[in-house]
Write an enzyme that holds these catalytic residues in place. Structure first.
Site, PDB file in Angstrom:
ATOM      1  N   CYS A  77     -11.961  -0.148   9.137  1.00  0.00           N
ATOM      2  CA  CYS A  77     -11.830  -0.906   7.886  1.00  0.00           C
ATOM      3  C   CYS A  77     -13.157  -0.884   7.118  1.00  0.00           C
ATOM      4  CB  CYS A  77     -11.462  -2.345   8.228  1.00  0.00           C
ATOM      5  SG  CYS A  77     -11.306  -3.411   6.802  1.00  0.00           S
ATOM      6  N   SER A  79     -14.003  -2.714   4.447  1.00  0.00           N
ATOM      7  CA  SER A  79     -14.474  -4.066   4.121  1.00  0.00           C
ATOM      8  C   SER A  79     -15.190  -4.670   5.323  1.00  0.00           C
ATOM      9  CB  SER A  79     -13.290  -4.966   3.737  1.00  0.00           C
ATOM     10  OG  SER A  79     -12.529  -4.380   2.722  1.00  0.00           O
ATOM     11  N   CYS A 190     -11.838   2.803   1.073  1.00  0.00           N
ATOM     12  CA  CYS A 190     -10.818   1.881   1.591  1.00  0.00           C
ATOM     13  C   CYS A 190      -9.789   2.726   2.330  1.00  0.00           C
ATOM     14  CB  CYS A 190     -10.171   1.106   0.440  1.00  0.00           C
ATOM     15  SG  CYS A 190      -8.802   0.047   0.942  1.00  0.00           S
ATOM     16  N   THR A 191      -9.333   2.175   3.457  1.00  0.00           N
ATOM     17  CA  THR A 191      -8.402   2.911   4.330  1.00  0.00           C
ATOM     18  C   THR A 191      -7.128   3.354   3.622  1.00  0.00           C
ATOM     19  OG1 THR A 191      -7.575   0.739   4.967  1.00  0.00           O
ATOM     20  CG2 THR A 191      -9.142   1.805   6.468  1.00  0.00           C
ATOM     21  N   HIS A 192      -6.720   2.626   2.575  1.00  0.00           N
ATOM     22  CA  HIS A 192      -5.434   2.906   1.930  1.00  0.00           C
ATOM     23  C   HIS A 192      -5.474   4.071   0.937  1.00  0.00           C
ATOM     24  CE1 HIS A 192      -4.520  -0.925   3.638  1.00  0.00           C
ATOM     25  NE2 HIS A 192      -3.329  -0.996   3.084  1.00  0.00           N
TER      26      HIS A 192
HETATM   27  N1  DGL Z   1      -8.792  -1.830   5.687  1.00  0.00           N
HETATM   28  C1  DGL Z   1      -9.152  -2.444   4.437  1.00  0.00           C
HETATM   29  C2  DGL Z   1     -10.349  -1.712   3.831  1.00  0.00           C
HETATM   30  O1  DGL Z   1     -10.570  -0.561   4.128  1.00  0.00           O
HETATM   31  C3  DGL Z   1      -7.933  -2.415   3.537  1.00  0.00           C
HETATM   32  C4  DGL Z   1      -7.900  -3.416   2.498  1.00  0.00           C
HETATM   33  C5  DGL Z   1      -7.996  -4.875   2.937  1.00  0.00           C
HETATM   34  O2  DGL Z   1      -7.805  -5.258   4.100  1.00  0.00           O
HETATM   35  O3  DGL Z   1      -8.287  -5.659   2.018  1.00  0.00           O
HETATM   36  O4  DGL Z   1     -11.104  -2.289   3.099  1.00  0.00           O
END
Ligand code: DGL
Length: 278
Positions: A77, A79, A190-192
């Site tokens: 992640c 974040s 960000c992972t998404h």
């Molecule tokens: N895994 C989180 C990231 O990469 C995805 C978004 C989140 O949890 O807010 O920041």
């Protein structure tokens, strides 16, 4: 201090299903390793949380994964990695290597840029942390970073299948400052975001290099395991399994899109207040 063994799994931690884009690359690059993945879906999203909160969550969930036995821990992640550097150090004191996503991505970005202008797309927490500025400056003091916080992009991607024009317009609006600044490399912080990689490439132009964390982390994990003499010697494909803190059924159905492979069993681990217990 724990003593890692070759046969132990690699543990991967994320705020939810997004980190499965990172696990995907690990499964492709290191097919004979075993993996255990924990998604803290009960507390998703992490991107609007404070650095203090994120540090607490990383220590709590990371320590739990390490207690199960793992030879290396990946914080997938952005974040959590960006805001939880102190947490990463606390975990590393257990004797197990901890790899976050910020340093490997920053390294790939400085290798890729030709004009020294790098863009970053990430959550609020990731951008506010300044972690990419620090990592890039350490890798190459001559590059400049333009960070763009994208507060609604991860939730839109997660809930947005099949993608419609609204997703395209959201992505386009976050790309506008990057185009304006003529960056030639963009970090998907960000992972998404790899799920909208084709949209980003089309909007930004094919001459822009997109850097996502999966390949960057897979390279770092392989290198670290090799240095420590911890690469698996098993023949054939390894096993992978999943844990989440929220509903396992929605993890399974959403997760398949992010992993692009079948998920199999997902075990629920309970969250009690701010604590995770089995
Ligand atoms: N895994 C989180 C990231 O990469 C995805 C978004 C989140 O949890 O807010 O920041």
């Amino acid at each position: 201090v724990a003593v890692p063994a070759r046969r132990d799994p690699v543990a991967v931690f994320d705020s939810g299903v997004g980190g499965l884009t990172v696990l995907h690359e690990l499964l492709v690059s290191l097919p004979n390793e075993d993996f255990v993945y924990l998604g803290d879906t009960a507390r998703f999203p992490y991107g609007d949380r404070s650095a203090e909160e994120l540090e607490g969550l990383v220590i709590e969930v990371g320590a739990r994964l390490l207690a199960q036995g793992a030879k290396l821990l990946v914080i997938a992640c952005n974040s959590a990695t960006a805001a939880g550097m102190a947490a990463l150090q606390t975990l590393a004191a257990t004797g197990i290597d901890v790899i976050g996503v910020v340093a490997p991505e920053s390294q790939l970005a400085v290798e890729a840029t030709r004009n020294g202008r790098i863009g970053l797309l990430g959550t609020r927490a990731t951008v506010a942390s300044g972690a990419y500025e620090r990592a890039l400056a350490a890798a190459d003091p001559h590059v400049s970073l333009l960070p763009v916080a994208c507060p609604d992009l991860a939730p839109i991607i997660q809930n947005g299948f099949p993608f419609d024009q609204r997703v395209v317009e959201t992505v386009r609006s976050y790309c506008a400052p990057l185009k304006e600044a003529q960056v030639d490399t963009v970090i998907l912080g960000c992972t998404h975001y790899p799920l909208v990689g084709p949209m980003l490439q089309r909007i930004l132009g094919r001459e822009v290099t997109l850097v996502s964390s999966g390949p960057a982390v897979a390279r770092r994990v392989e290198h670290t395991l090799a240095l420590r003499g911890l690469l698996s010697e098993a023949a054939g494909e390894g096993e992978y399994r999943f844990e989440c803190t929220g509903d396992p059924d929605s993890f399974r159905s959403l997760g398949t899109r992010f992993l692009q492979m079948p998920l199999g069993d997902v075990r629920r681990v309970e969250v009690a207040g701010e604590r995770v217990v089995t």
